[in-house]
Design an enzyme around this catalytic site. Sequence first.
Site, PDB file in Angstrom:
ATOM      1  N   ARG A 136      -5.838   2.624  -3.807  1.00  0.00           N
ATOM      2  CA  ARG A 136      -6.344   1.491  -4.569  1.00  0.00           C
ATOM      3  C   ARG A 136      -6.280   0.196  -3.766  1.00  0.00           C
ATOM      4  O   ARG A 136      -5.348   0.001  -2.998  1.00  0.00           O
ATOM      5  CB  ARG A 136      -5.490   1.287  -5.824  1.00  0.00           C
ATOM      6  CG  ARG A 136      -5.948   2.136  -6.967  1.00  0.00           C
ATOM      7  CD  ARG A 136      -4.886   2.217  -8.026  1.00  0.00           C
ATOM      8  NE  ARG A 136      -4.454   3.607  -8.129  1.00  0.00           N
ATOM      9  CZ  ARG A 136      -3.524   4.043  -8.955  1.00  0.00           C
ATOM     10  NH1 ARG A 136      -2.903   3.217  -9.741  1.00  0.00           N
ATOM     11  NH2 ARG A 136      -3.217   5.314  -8.974  1.00  0.00           N
ATOM     12  N   SER A 177       3.883   4.834  -1.816  1.00  0.00           N
ATOM     13  CA  SER A 177       4.837   5.583  -2.643  1.00  0.00           C
ATOM     14  C   SER A 177       5.252   6.915  -2.044  1.00  0.00           C
ATOM     15  O   SER A 177       4.962   7.987  -2.566  1.00  0.00           O
ATOM     16  CB  SER A 177       4.318   5.763  -4.054  1.00  0.00           C
ATOM     17  OG  SER A 177       2.961   5.514  -4.125  1.00  0.00           O
ATOM     18  N   ASP A 237       5.880   2.466  -5.256  1.00  0.00           N
ATOM     19  CA  ASP A 237       5.116   2.218  -6.491  1.00  0.00           C
ATOM     20  C   ASP A 237       6.015   1.885  -7.680  1.00  0.00           C
ATOM     21  O   ASP A 237       5.678   1.057  -8.524  1.00  0.00           O
ATOM     22  CB  ASP A 237       4.168   3.366  -6.841  1.00  0.00           C
ATOM     23  CG  ASP A 237       4.812   4.722  -6.853  1.00  0.00           C
ATOM     24  OD1 ASP A 237       5.996   4.821  -6.475  1.00  0.00           O
ATOM     25  OD2 ASP A 237       4.143   5.690  -7.251  1.00  0.00           O
TER      26      ASP A 237
END
Length: 509
Positions: free
Chosen positions: A108, A176, A229
Site C-alpha cells: 500500500r 510487517s 504494522d
Amino acid sequence: MGKLGLGVAVGCAVASCAIAAVVVGRRVRSRKQWWKVVSAVNEFEEAASTPVGRLRQVVDAMAVEMHAGLASEGGSKLKMLLTFVDNLPDGSENGIYYALHVGGTNFRILRIQLGGQRSILGHDVERKPIPQHLMTRTSEEFFDFIALSLKDFVERKGDNLQLSQVRGKDLGFTFSFPVKQTSVSSGTLIKWTKGFAIEDMVEKDVVECLQKALSRRGLDMNVAALVNDSVGTLAVGHFLDKDTVAAVVIGTGTNACYLERADAVIKCQGLLTTSGGMVINMEWGNFWFSHLPRTSYDIDLDAESQNPNDQGFEKMISGMYLGDIVRRVIRRMSLESDIFGPLSSKLSKRFVLSTPLMAAMHEDDSPDLGEVAKILEETLDIRDIPLKVRKIVVKVCDVVTRRAARLAAAGIVGILKKIGRDGTGGIAGGRIKGIKSGKMRRTVVAVEGGLYTSYTIFREYLNEAVAEILGEDIAPFVILKMMEDGSGIGAAMLAASNSARSVDTVQVL
Ligand code: ADP
Ligand code: MG
C-alpha cells in the site's frame, strides 16, 4: 402351481432378497461412512476446543512469556522487540505525510494530510498486489518495484505539485516482518514470514535498502519512521483515542504490540525515553504454549510449511492458514469415506482453499447452502453433495474460526494482564473474585487486519471471548476498536511525530 411356476417364484424371491441385501448393505455402509465422518468432526472439535478455563491458561502463559522476553534476549519465543517509538501521536500533528506499507498480499501507498486536533483532513490510499516472483528474488528488484510505485503515486497524487516540490518529505515505512530495530528509522530484517523469501535481505537494514532504491529512482524522500504494522495501528489508535494501549493485527499473519514501561524492559539497561515508556513489538505470531489446542491437522500444516516449528500461534490464528486447516479436515473426511464423492486431487493442493472462500462458506445463510456447494465445486472439484454434508463443511469452518478468534482474544487479555489492565492485579496475581472494577481504567485495544475487519463471525467470536475471559465486571472497561487500514496511516503519523526524536543508546543484555 406347476414345477416351472414354483421355480420362477423361488427364483424371484431369491433375486429380491439379493437386491434387498445389496440395498441394506449399501445403506449400512453409507451409514457407517457417515458416522466415520461425524466422529472425525467430533474428534476435531474436541481437540480444538477452547473452554474459558483453557483460554485463561493461555492468558497467563502469554503474560509470563512477555515477561520472559523482556527479561533477556532469547528468553522466550516472544521476541518482545524494542521499537524505539517512545512517543505516540497525540492528535496535534500537522501537514502532509506519505507512507509505504509492505507486509502481506498487498502493498500500500498512502498520503495523509493532518490538521491538528485529532483531525485527518485528507487520506489517499493505493493498493497493489506484490508480484509473486518478486517475493523470492533479490532485495534490489523488490525495492525498485516499491520505489517506482511510490514515485508514480507521488507524481499523480502529489497535491498537483511537481516531483521537485515534494522533495524532502517525511515518509513512514510499515514493514510487517520481524525486524531488529536499531533506531526509530532503522532496523535489520530477522527473518521472512508469510511466504516471502528474499534471502539477501535477511540481516540487512531495510530502511537503507528502501532509501537506496528511492535515490536510484530520483525520489528525494526521507524515511523518518520504520514501524511494524501493529505499531502503525497503535499509533493511529492513539492519535484518535488516548486510552489506546495496545494494537493487534489479524490479517494474512498476526502480531501485536503495546505500550510498556521503560523500566519493565529488563533486557535493556538504562533505557531512557522521554515519555518513560516504549512500544514493544511482541511478534506474537511465534508465541507457543504446550497446552494450546493443537490438532493433527496443525501438526501436518506446520511440518509442510516453509517455516516448521515457527510462528505456531500465527498458524492457528491468521488468514494465511485457516482455509488450509479446513481443507485438511475435508481431505481426511474424503479419504475415510465417499460422502464427498471420489477423492478430488484438488484436496491435496496446499492453500487451494483460501480463508476468504472458507469464510464465505461459513457465512452462507441460504437454506440449501448454495454458496457452500458452489465453492466446493469450483475450488475443490467436489460436486453434488447432499445438504447434510454441506452442513458438516460449515461446522468445520466454524470450529477452525472459533478457535482462532478465541485464541487471539486470550492473547489480547494476556497483554492486558501484563500491564495490569485485566482487573486481576497483574502477572503476579491470580484471578481474584469480586474484582475492584473501581480501579479499572478505560482501556482501548486497536485491532486491524482483514480477518477481523472483513470476517464478521470471526470478529464476533473474538469480541465475545474477550468479554467472557474478563468477566462482566471488567469487560465494560475494555474496548476493541476496529482500525481499517490503520497501520499505514499510523506510519505516516509516526513519521510526523517521531522523526526528530531519538532514544539514548541502550545495552541489550
Ligand atoms: P495483510 O495482512 O496482507 O496486510 P489484510 O489485513 O487486508 O492484509 O488481510 C488480508 C487477509 O485477511 C487475507 O489474506 C485473508 O486471509 C483475510 N481476509 C480478507 N478478507 C476476508 C474475508 N472476507 N473473510 C475472511 N478472511 C478475510
Ligand atoms: Mg496488514
